[in-house]
Design a protein around this motif. Structure first.
Motif, PDB file in Angstrom:
ATOM      1  N   MET A 184       0.817  -1.209   0.000  1.00 29.75           N
ATOM      2  CA  MET A 184       0.000   0.000   0.000  1.00 29.75           C
ATOM      3  C   MET A 184       0.858   1.269   0.000  1.00 29.75           C
ATOM      4  N   PHE A 185       1.952   1.230   0.780  1.00 31.13           N
ATOM      5  CA  PHE A 185       2.840   2.402   0.829  1.00 31.13           C
ATOM      6  C   PHE A 185       3.398   2.722  -0.557  1.00 31.13           C
ATOM      7  N   MET A 186       3.849   1.698  -1.282  1.00 31.69           N
ATOM      8  CA  MET A 186       4.419   1.913  -2.607  1.00 31.69           C
ATOM      9  C   MET A 186       3.374   2.456  -3.571  1.00 31.69           C
ATOM     10  N   LEU A 187       2.124   2.026  -3.405  1.00 31.94           N
ATOM     11  CA  LEU A 187       1.050   2.526  -4.260  1.00 31.94           C
ATOM     12  C   LEU A 187       0.803   4.008  -3.995  1.00 31.94           C
ATOM     13  N   ILE A 188       0.735   4.378  -2.721  1.00 34.84           N
ATOM     14  CA  ILE A 188       0.521   5.789  -2.369  1.00 34.84           C
ATOM     15  C   ILE A 188       1.683   6.643  -2.853  1.00 34.84           C
ATOM     16  N   LEU A 189       2.915   6.155  -2.629  1.00 36.44           N
ATOM     17  CA  LEU A 189       4.102   6.888  -3.075  1.00 36.44           C
ATOM     18  C   LEU A 189       4.077   7.085  -4.595  1.00 36.44           C
ATOM     19  N   SER A 190       3.683   6.035  -5.301  1.00 36.24           N
ATOM     20  CA  SER A 190       3.656   6.107  -6.764  1.00 36.24           C
ATOM     21  C   SER A 190       2.652   7.146  -7.247  1.00 36.24           C
ATOM     22  N   ILE A 191       1.482   7.164  -6.626  1.00 40.10           N
ATOM     23  CA  ILE A 191       0.432   8.095  -7.056  1.00 40.10           C
ATOM     24  C   ILE A 191       0.775   9.529  -6.669  1.00 40.10           C
ATOM     25  N   VAL A 192       1.266   9.724  -5.434  1.00 41.59           N
ATOM     26  CA  VAL A 192       1.632  11.076  -4.991  1.00 41.59           C
ATOM     27  C   VAL A 192       2.756  11.639  -5.854  1.00 41.59           C
ATOM     28  N   GLY A 193       3.772  10.802  -6.102  1.00 44.29           N
ATOM     29  CA  GLY A 193       4.887  11.264  -6.929  1.00 44.29           C
ATOM     30  C   GLY A 193       4.453  11.599  -8.337  1.00 44.29           C
ATOM     31  N   MET A 194       3.558  10.775  -8.885  1.00 43.88           N
ATOM     32  CA  MET A 194       3.046  11.055 -10.225  1.00 43.88           C
ATOM     33  C   MET A 194       2.292  12.374 -10.265  1.00 43.88           C
ATOM     34  N   ALA A 195       1.550  12.673  -9.188  1.00 42.45           N
ATOM     35  CA  ALA A 195       0.792  13.920  -9.116  1.00 42.45           C
ATOM     36  C   ALA A 195       1.715  15.143  -9.104  1.00 42.45           C
ATOM     37  N   MET A 196       2.954  14.973  -8.624  1.00 44.41           N
ATOM     38  CA  MET A 196       3.899  16.089  -8.608  1.00 44.41           C
ATOM     39  C   MET A 196       4.236  16.583 -10.013  1.00 44.41           C
ATOM     40  N   THR A 197       4.026  15.726 -11.026  1.00 43.15           N
ATOM     41  CA  THR A 197       4.308  16.112 -12.402  1.00 43.15           C
ATOM     42  C   THR A 197       3.522  17.361 -12.784  1.00 43.15           C
ATOM     43  N   GLY A 198       2.258  17.413 -12.345  1.00 46.96           N
ATOM     44  CA  GLY A 198       1.405  18.540 -12.699  1.00 46.96           C
ATOM     45  C   GLY A 198       1.830  19.843 -12.072  1.00 46.96           C
ATOM     46  N   ILE A 199       2.630  19.785 -11.013  1.00 42.79           N
ATOM     47  CA  ILE A 199       3.123  21.013 -10.366  1.00 42.79           C
ATOM     48  C   ILE A 199       4.503  21.382 -10.884  1.00 42.79           C
ATOM     49  N   LEU A 200       5.423  20.428 -10.828  1.00 40.90           N
ATOM     50  CA  LEU A 200       6.803  20.714 -11.232  1.00 40.90           C
ATOM     51  C   LEU A 200       6.909  21.077 -12.709  1.00 40.90           C
ATOM     52  N   PHE A 201       6.014  20.502 -13.530  1.00 47.20           N
ATOM     53  CA  PHE A 201       6.085  20.736 -14.976  1.00 47.20           C
ATOM     54  C   PHE A 201       4.748  21.265 -15.496  1.00 47.20           C
ATOM     55  N   TYR A 202       4.216  22.214 -14.755  1.00 49.69           N
ATOM     56  CA  TYR A 202       2.909  22.785 -15.085  1.00 49.69           C
ATOM     57  C   TYR A 202       2.909  23.469 -16.449  1.00 49.69           C
ATOM     58  N   HIS A 203       3.979  24.199 -16.725  1.00 50.42           N
ATOM     59  CA  HIS A 203       4.028  24.975 -17.974  1.00 50.42           C
ATOM     60  C   HIS A 203       5.481  25.191 -18.365  1.00 50.42           C
ATOM     61  N   PHE A 204       5.822  24.846 -19.602  1.00 53.26           N
ATOM     62  CA  PHE A 204       7.168  25.069 -20.105  1.00 53.26           C
ATOM     63  C   PHE A 204       7.202  26.430 -20.814  1.00 53.26           C
ATOM     64  N   PRO A 205       7.832  27.423 -20.203  1.00 53.09           N
ATOM     65  CA  PRO A 205       7.796  28.776 -20.775  1.00 53.09           C
ATOM     66  C   PRO A 205       8.635  28.882 -22.048  1.00 53.09           C
ATOM     67  N   ARG A 206       8.031  29.349 -23.112  1.00 53.55           N
ATOM     68  CA  ARG A 206       8.730  29.567 -24.381  1.00 53.55           C
ATOM     69  C   ARG A 206       8.902  31.065 -24.606  1.00 53.55           C
ATOM     70  N   LEU A 207       9.909  31.415 -25.386  1.00 50.80           N
ATOM     71  CA  LEU A 207      10.035  32.801 -25.796  1.00 50.80           C
ATOM     72  C   LEU A 207       8.821  33.167 -26.641  1.00 50.80           C
ATOM     73  N   PRO A 208       8.061  34.181 -26.246  1.00 49.50           N
ATOM     74  CA  PRO A 208       6.855  34.538 -27.003  1.00 49.50           C
ATOM     75  C   PRO A 208       7.204  35.042 -28.402  1.00 49.50           C
ATOM     76  N   HIS A 209       6.234  34.880 -29.298  1.00 52.16           N
ATOM     77  CA  HIS A 209       6.384  35.484 -30.621  1.00 52.16           C
ATOM     78  C   HIS A 209       6.375  37.000 -30.458  1.00 52.16           C
ATOM     79  N   PHE A 210       7.213  37.654 -31.189  1.00 52.86           N
ATOM     80  CA  PHE A 210       7.303  39.104 -31.062  1.00 52.86           C
ATOM     81  C   PHE A 210       6.708  39.780 -32.286  1.00 52.86           C
TER      82      PHE A 210
END
Length: 363
Positions: free
Chosen positions: A1-27
């Protein structure tokens, strides 16, 4: 159960750590007066890369006041190649004892530069013809230091091992958070006003730092000078460690633990959970398969597939990593963990790291 919770919580971190990849805007295509730009290329044994970046610089849509290549005691034809392609060359024979080579080269190049803006760029970077115009435009809009982590172009098998180094670099730095909270700059491309550069003491303020890009960001923060990070695309890209797997190992060993030591605690925990989930899923799946526990095996197999889907999406944002490398992601993950541990041990005990024929301390 611990490994399952760890796996899901860690996977959820993807949405925070990599929420948006900033690109140089078109000028806008509207032309107006822009600051003058000096390009400074610190180069040690870069004879193969220099023709590519120097030809790219000749094709830019805005003029460049001067292109300065600082030959950092190279043992190859770096200086001759740079001269042949029209760069102004500064040849350094020795660096001062208390300086890191790249910082010394950048400082010497900046001292000779004439432009209002200083663009420090690594020799392995490739630029589309509008890249510098986009950088300058963003500097004018943001009134901030601009830094870019280029899109990672890969060719050989071993280059796929850089996948997690790139992702952890971006995630730990905070470049892709919902609200960017970066701890430092990205070393390959840094654009700043000349007066700002000298106001913070130039690279002299980080002369002893291995990860000079992260340390420059700390100096800028202390001086209340804003900076903005971006992630490159096909117009701003590089091929790291083309010299072989040895270069890759030494290069990432040099920087990883130093960068990790500067990561804020909460973000470090998030990155730790993210990595732990990536480890837990493939480690837990085989025992369940061997024991014939098909319910749990199916669950963790589903999580593995989800990780492959997520990593495929993330990898497309940062480089052209191969799909087979994503499917077999435990291999580049193991490489990351092994190199990170070596880097950490060297950092803790102050051992030497080696890069481009030089040895340097890690403290």
């Amino acid at each position: 159960m611990f490994m399952l919770i760890l796996s899901i919580v860690g996977m959820a971190m993807t949405g925070i750590l990599f929420y948006h990849f900033p690109r140089l805007p078109h000028f806008s295509d509207k032309k107006g007066e822009t600051p003058t730009v000096s390009v400074i290329i610190p180069a040690r044994n870069e004879a193969e890369n220099l023709p590519l970046i120097l030809e790219d610089l000749k094709k830019q849509t805005i003029p460049i006041v001067d292109i300065i290549c600082v030959d950092d005691s190279s043992s190859d034809d770096t200086a001759a190649v740079a001269l042949a392609h029209g760069a102004f060359v500064i040849q350094l024979k020795e660096k001062p004892a208390q300086w890191m080579g790249k910082s010394w080269a950048c400082q010497c190049g900046a001292a000779q530069a004439k432009g209002e803006l200083l663009l420090f760029i690594d020799a392995d970077v490739r630029l589309g013809h509008q890249a510098i115009e986009a950088l300058v435009h963003q500097q004018m809009v943001q009134q901030a230091v601009i830094s870019v982590q280029p899109y990672h172009h890969t060719q050989q098998f071993y280059e796929q091992l850089s996948l997690f180094f790139n992702l952890v670099l971006i995630g730990a730095n905070g470049a892709a958070l919902p609200k960017q909270r970066a701890i430092g700059l990205f070393g390959p491309i840094i654009l700043m006003e000349r007066q700002v550069y000298w106001q913070i003491g130039g690279h002299g303020s980080v002369r002893q730092c291995i990860a000079e890009d992260v340390s420059l960001g700390e100096i800028l923060k202390a001086a209340n000078i804003p900076f903005q990070l971006f992630i490159g695309n096909h117009d701003i890209r590089f091929r790291m460690y083309a010299g072989g797997i040895g270069d890759l190992i030494h290069g990432w060993t040099k920087n990883m633990a130093t960068g990790a030591s500067k990561t804020p605690i909460l973000r470090g925990i998030m990155v730790f959970c993210w990595i732990s989930s990536l480890i837990a899923v493939p480690m837990t799946l085989p025992p369940f398969l061997a024991a014939g526990q098909w319910g749990f095996a199916s669950l963790f197999l589903t999580l593995y597939v989800l990780w492959v889907v997520l990593l495929k999406h993330l990898s497309k944002e940062i480089g052209d990593f191969r799909f087979w490398g994503i499917i077999l992601y435990p291999i580049p993950l193991l490489a990351f963990l092994m190199i990170f541990m070596v880097s950490l041990i060297k950092k803790i005990f102050g051992l030497q790291v080696h890069w481009k024929g030089r040895s340097m301390g890690t403290r």
